[in-house]
Design a protein around this motif. Structure first.
Motif, mmCIF file in Angstrom:
data_model
loop_
_atom_site.group_PDB
_atom_site.id
_atom_site.type_symbol
_atom_site.label_atom_id
_atom_site.label_comp_id
_atom_site.label_asym_id
_atom_site.label_seq_id
_atom_site.Cartn_x
_atom_site.Cartn_y
_atom_site.Cartn_z
ATOM 1 N N ALA A 10 0.821 -1.279 0.129
ATOM 2 C CA ALA A 10 -0.210 -0.127 -0.005
ATOM 3 C C ALA A 10 0.745 1.304 -0.102
ATOM 4 O O ALA A 10 0.575 2.434 -0.642
ATOM 5 C CB ALA A 10 -1.097 0.010 1.238
ATOM 6 N N ALA A 11 2.060 1.446 0.789
ATOM 7 C CA ALA A 11 2.729 2.400 0.852
ATOM 8 C C ALA A 11 3.561 2.512 -0.428
ATOM 9 O O ALA A 11 3.666 3.752 -1.045
ATOM 10 C CB ALA A 11 3.717 2.117 1.822
ATOM 11 N N ALA A 12 4.064 1.757 -1.289
ATOM 12 C CA ALA A 12 4.491 1.723 -2.205
ATOM 13 C C ALA A 12 3.589 2.282 -3.364
ATOM 14 O O ALA A 12 3.827 3.116 -4.182
ATOM 15 C CB ALA A 12 5.269 0.308 -2.790
ATOM 16 N N PHE A 13 2.348 1.656 -3.343
ATOM 17 C CA PHE A 13 1.463 2.174 -4.482
ATOM 18 C C PHE A 13 1.040 3.517 -4.201
ATOM 19 O O PHE A 13 0.800 4.408 -5.180
ATOM 20 C CB PHE A 13 0.152 1.288 -4.386
ATOM 21 N N ALA A 14 0.938 3.980 -3.047
ATOM 22 C CA ALA A 14 0.606 5.408 -2.633
ATOM 23 C C ALA A 14 1.604 6.434 -3.318
ATOM 24 O O ALA A 14 1.540 7.249 -3.782
ATOM 25 C CB ALA A 14 0.484 5.717 -1.089
ATOM 26 N N LEU A 15 2.874 5.828 -3.077
ATOM 27 C CA LEU A 15 3.934 6.632 -3.591
ATOM 28 C C LEU A 15 3.977 6.815 -5.109
ATOM 29 O O LEU A 15 4.014 8.002 -5.926
ATOM 30 C CB LEU A 15 5.467 6.069 -3.363
ATOM 31 N N VAL A 16 3.639 5.617 -5.840
ATOM 32 C CA VAL A 16 3.573 5.764 -7.489
ATOM 33 C C VAL A 16 2.191 6.619 -7.682
ATOM 34 O O VAL A 16 2.446 7.355 -8.691
ATOM 35 C CB VAL A 16 3.291 4.193 -7.762
ATOM 36 N N ALA A 17 1.262 6.322 -6.805
ATOM 37 C CA ALA A 17 0.077 7.214 -7.148
ATOM 38 C C ALA A 17 0.320 8.772 -7.302
ATOM 39 O O ALA A 17 -0.291 9.365 -8.072
ATOM 40 C CB ALA A 17 -1.037 6.632 -6.503
ATOM 41 N N ILE A 18 1.272 8.980 -6.435
ATOM 42 C CA ILE A 18 1.393 10.597 -6.031
ATOM 43 C C ILE A 18 2.146 11.018 -7.315
ATOM 44 O O ILE A 18 1.754 12.075 -7.960
ATOM 45 C CB ILE A 18 2.030 10.901 -4.801
ATOM 46 N N VAL A 19 3.193 10.336 -7.715
ATOM 47 C CA VAL A 19 3.938 10.719 -8.763
ATOM 48 C C VAL A 19 3.197 10.726 -10.044
ATOM 49 O O VAL A 19 3.318 11.740 -10.838
ATOM 50 C CB VAL A 19 4.985 9.967 -8.758
ATOM 51 N N LEU A 20 2.643 9.622 -10.291
ATOM 52 C CA LEU A 20 1.911 9.440 -11.583
ATOM 53 C C LEU A 20 0.724 10.479 -11.773
ATOM 54 O O LEU A 20 0.629 10.945 -12.821
ATOM 55 C CB LEU A 20 1.251 7.985 -11.461
ATOM 56 N N SER A 21 -0.002 10.939 -10.740
ATOM 57 C CA SER A 21 -1.256 11.846 -10.749
ATOM 58 C C SER A 21 -0.494 13.276 -11.139
ATOM 59 O O SER A 21 -1.105 13.973 -11.667
ATOM 60 C CB SER A 21 -2.064 11.571 -9.620
ATOM 61 N N ARG A 22 0.429 13.512 -10.497
ATOM 62 C CA ARG A 22 1.029 14.752 -10.738
ATOM 63 C C ARG A 22 1.583 14.723 -12.459
ATOM 64 O O ARG A 22 1.176 15.821 -12.718
ATOM 65 C CB ARG A 22 2.251 14.814 -9.888
ATOM 66 N N ALA A 23 2.012 13.765 -12.832
ATOM 67 C CA ALA A 23 2.291 13.823 -14.317
ATOM 68 C C ALA A 23 1.109 13.812 -14.986
ATOM 69 O O ALA A 23 1.113 14.676 -16.114
ATOM 70 C CB ALA A 23 3.299 12.378 -14.541
ATOM 71 N N VAL A 24 0.049 13.283 -14.656
ATOM 72 C CA VAL A 24 -1.046 13.207 -15.535
ATOM 73 C C VAL A 24 -1.577 14.746 -15.430
ATOM 74 O O VAL A 24 -1.967 15.079 -16.483
ATOM 75 C CB VAL A 24 -2.025 12.161 -15.031
ATOM 76 N N PHE A 25 -1.445 15.249 -14.319
ATOM 77 C CA PHE A 25 -2.102 16.742 -14.167
ATOM 78 C C PHE A 25 -1.187 17.478 -14.973
ATOM 79 O O PHE A 25 -1.851 18.360 -15.788
ATOM 80 C CB PHE A 25 -2.000 16.978 -12.652
ATOM 81 N N ARG A 26 -0.080 17.496 -15.036
ATOM 82 C CA ARG A 26 0.811 18.403 -15.887
ATOM 83 C C ARG A 26 0.500 18.155 -17.254
ATOM 84 O O ARG A 26 0.576 19.132 -17.936
ATOM 85 C CB ARG A 26 2.207 18.136 -15.642
ATOM 86 N N ARG A 27 0.336 16.992 -17.764
ATOM 87 C CA ARG A 27 0.046 16.762 -19.234
ATOM 88 C C ARG A 27 -1.302 17.257 -19.596
ATOM 89 O O ARG A 27 -1.447 18.100 -20.521
ATOM 90 C CB ARG A 27 -0.115 15.033 -19.136
ATOM 91 N N GLY A 28 -2.101 16.962 -18.487
ATOM 92 C CA GLY A 28 -3.458 17.661 -19.019
ATOM 93 C C GLY A 28 -3.677 19.033 -19.041
ATOM 94 O O GLY A 28 -4.116 19.943 -19.754
ATOM 95 N N LEU A 29 -2.626 19.744 -17.959
ATOM 96 C CA LEU A 29 -2.606 21.205 -18.004
ATOM 97 C C LEU A 29 -2.065 21.758 -19.584
ATOM 98 O O LEU A 29 -2.464 22.951 -19.937
ATOM 99 C CB LEU A 29 -1.629 21.671 -17.016
ATOM 100 N N LYS A 30 -1.149 21.013 -20.144
ATOM 101 C CA LYS A 30 -0.840 21.597 -21.462
ATOM 102 C C LYS A 30 -1.808 21.496 -22.388
ATOM 103 O O LYS A 30 -1.642 22.403 -23.332
ATOM 104 C CB LYS A 30 0.327 20.462 -21.796
ATOM 105 N N SER A 31 -2.697 20.847 -22.286
ATOM 106 C CA SER A 31 -3.684 20.808 -23.662
ATOM 107 C C SER A 31 -5.277 21.788 -23.038
ATOM 108 O O SER A 31 -6.044 21.901 -23.605
ATOM 109 C CB SER A 31 -4.337 19.492 -23.581
ATOM 110 N N TYR A 32 -4.772 22.768 -21.960
ATOM 111 C CA TYR A 32 -5.529 23.639 -21.598
ATOM 112 C C TYR A 32 -5.761 24.698 -22.062
ATOM 113 O O TYR A 32 -4.635 25.512 -22.600
ATOM 114 C CB TYR A 32 -5.367 23.781 -20.108
#
Lengths: 261, 280
Positions: free
Chosen positions: A234-256
């Motif tokens: 669970a701890a490892a997954f949380a870490l991955v989720a934090i990094v991944l969601s931030r990357a997705v958000f930045r990616r999304g922001l580019k197409s705004y």
């Protein structure tokens, strides 16, 4: 630490704003009572036909329900309102006001809005957990409670990441009113231990949608049935989720494209 | 209905214009919602998860001990897969919608229209159902493959199921619409709506088949309208009911619809009077 200061500042303003409407407290109380009544009625109904569900007895399931309600209260008060506002802003082009501020965009969209009264749910959930623990047969020690506290924080973080990814979808698909229904639907699966779901769904609810890690794992911790593998996972997954969601958000922001485009 | 009675001369033209209105509004709703397929799909996923959770829980119990109140794991699968279709049909305009209309002052526009505003909501949701059913079919196929339902409906079951689906939609629309009218008196209808949902969960067959409930709850459910908005169509399709019960069920459902329509009309008339009093 600067981020925490900003978050607390925004939340304080949101709280002050909402404390003006005191009637909402009672309405939230009624709604929490209804949600609580439904949850308990279902558990009673299931256990009027059986003594255990996939190795969980009635009080352990009650503790799980408490965890689900507690995290649900946190998400509904601190995460979902901000995400909803972000999706509205993307649709209307008013996200410009956030992006022009000299602070991290993800931080700002995540703390701009909060609903204090929904914390009633969280308190209700906590009460249920405490009550269930006095009835559970297994011996629950201090280290279990400590593990629970760590796991619940990680759980909240994972649910936040999941919401952020959902809300980020609005950069590509503009009208997604149903995101809220989708989250609520998925979150309902957390009322039951993740182990009862058939394989494909169990994996989906663990890795695709982190309900298993977020809700079942803390409940396992507080009922003294958590093993180390699951905790580390669970701890490892949380870490991955934090990094991944931030990357997705930045990616999304580019197409705004903004309001002026 | 009562409006039509007042002008008997143009009865035929009035009926035709109602049909025309419904056809046009439904067609528009179909087109609007096909544009937002992603939205419909997400919504669908949200509504499919609920019965899958119930199904998983109850089939776990049923598998451990053979059956629950006479229903096997396959029986639960049939029940909850039929549930998913009934759910697509009984989705209706909610009191939240009314709260929004009142808060935003949208009611005045509705009042200017020459026909009762409920027709607009019913027609729009009725049109939306065609989109939902199309999106529902692949989902249902997947559910059938995974959960292997024990479903063997006869012709009479299917013939009851189809009108019962629309009856469930109509009755639930009327219930929620009437409940929504409470927004004319208070803008806080959310707790009332949630209370309705709680009663519906327990007493309509939404949460569990009514026969799994304790006997007294089943007795209460029999005299309340909730069952006719959810459980009845499912039972008609999934259980092996005698024809007399199928026809009798449709009759009771129709009676509830007529009763709720009357209540709705009365409440609407009072609500509108109240609205103009506030607006002036």
């Amino acid at each position: 630490m600067g981020a925490l200061r900003i978050a607390l500042l925004y939340w304080r303003v949101a709280a002050l704003n909402e404390l003006q409407y005191r009637a909402n407290f009672f309405i939230q109380l009624v709604q929490a009572a209804i949600g609580f009544g439904t949850g308990v009625a279902v558990i009673l109904l299931v256990f009027s036909h059986t003594n255990e569900l996939n190795g969980w007895d009635a009080y352990e399931l009650l503790a799980l329900f408490g965890v689900q309600m507690l995290l649900g209260g946190v998400v509904h008060s601190a995460v979902q309102p901000a995400m909803q506002k972000m999706m509205d802003d993307v649709r209307e082009g008013t996200l410009d006001y956030v992006l022009t501020k000299p602070l991290d965009a993800q931080l700002l969209v995540s703390v701009r809005e909060a609903r204090v009264w929904r914390l009633v749910d969280a308190l209700g959930g906590l009460t249920i957990i405490v009550y269930a623990l006095t009835q559970v047969e297994r011996a629950v020690g201090l280290e279990d409670v400590a593990g629970f506290l760590v796991m619940i924080v990680l759980g909240a973080a994972m649910l936040y990441c999941f919401w952020l990814v959902l809300a980020t979808m609005s950069f590509w698909v503009v009208r997604i009113w149903a995101v809220n229904d989708l989250f609520e639907g998925l979150y309902q699966t957390g009322r039951w231990p993740i182990g009862i779901y058939p394989g494909w769904l169990r994996y989906g609810l663990t890795f695709l949608v982190p309900i298993g890690f977020a809700v079942t794992v803390p409940a396992e911790a507080v009922t003294a049935r958590l093993d180390w593998d699951a905790a580390v996972g669970a701890a490892a997954f949380a870490l991955v989720a934090i990094v991944l969601s931030r990357a997705v958000f930045r990616r999304g922001l580019k197409s705004y494209s903004g309001a002026s485009a | 209905m009562s409006v039509a009675a007042r002008t008997p001369v143009r009865e035929e033209g009035r009926l035709r214009s109602y049909l025309d209105f419904y056809a046009t509004t439904m067609r528009t709703a179909v087109q609007a919602n096909f544009q937002y397929r992603a939205d419909t799909f997400l919504y669908m996923t949200g509504t499919i998860i609920e019965p899958v959770v119930y199904l998983v829980v109850w089939s776990t119990v049923a598998r451990a001990q053979g059956d629950v109140a006479g229903i096997t794991a396959g029986g639960f699968a049939a029940y909850y897969i039929a549930w998913t279709l009934v759910r697509q049909f009984n989705l209706a305009f909610t009191p939240y919608g009314w709260e929004w209309r009142i808060r935003e002052g949208r009611v005045s526009a509705n009042l200017l229209r020459p026909i009762h505003p409920i027709h607009y909501d019913i027609a729009e949701f009725a049109g939306w159902k065609f989109v939902n059913v199309v999106v529902w079919i692949p989902v249902a196929v997947v559910l059938v493959l995974i959960f292997e339902p024990a479903l063997h409906p006869g012709l009479e079951d299917v013939l009851t199921f189809v009108p019962a689906l629309w009856g469930a939609f109509l009755l639930r629309s009327l219930n929620l619409w009437t409940l929504g009218l409470v927004s004319f008196w208070t803008t806080r209808t959310a707790p009332l709506f949630e209370l309705y949902i709680l009663l519906e969960l327990l007493l309509s067959g939404r949460l569990v088949p009514l026969q799994v409930m304790p006997g007294w709850a089943e007795t209460i459910a029999a005299v309340l309208p909730f069952k006719w908005t959810f459980g009845f169509p499912i039972e008609a399709l999934v259980y092996d009911l005698p024809v007399s019960e199928l026809v009798g069920g449709l009759a009771i459902q129709t009676a509830w619809i007529v009763g709720m329509w009357t209540l709705m009309s009365v409440v609407w008339r009072r609500a509108v009077r109240r609205y103009s009093a506030v607006g002036n």
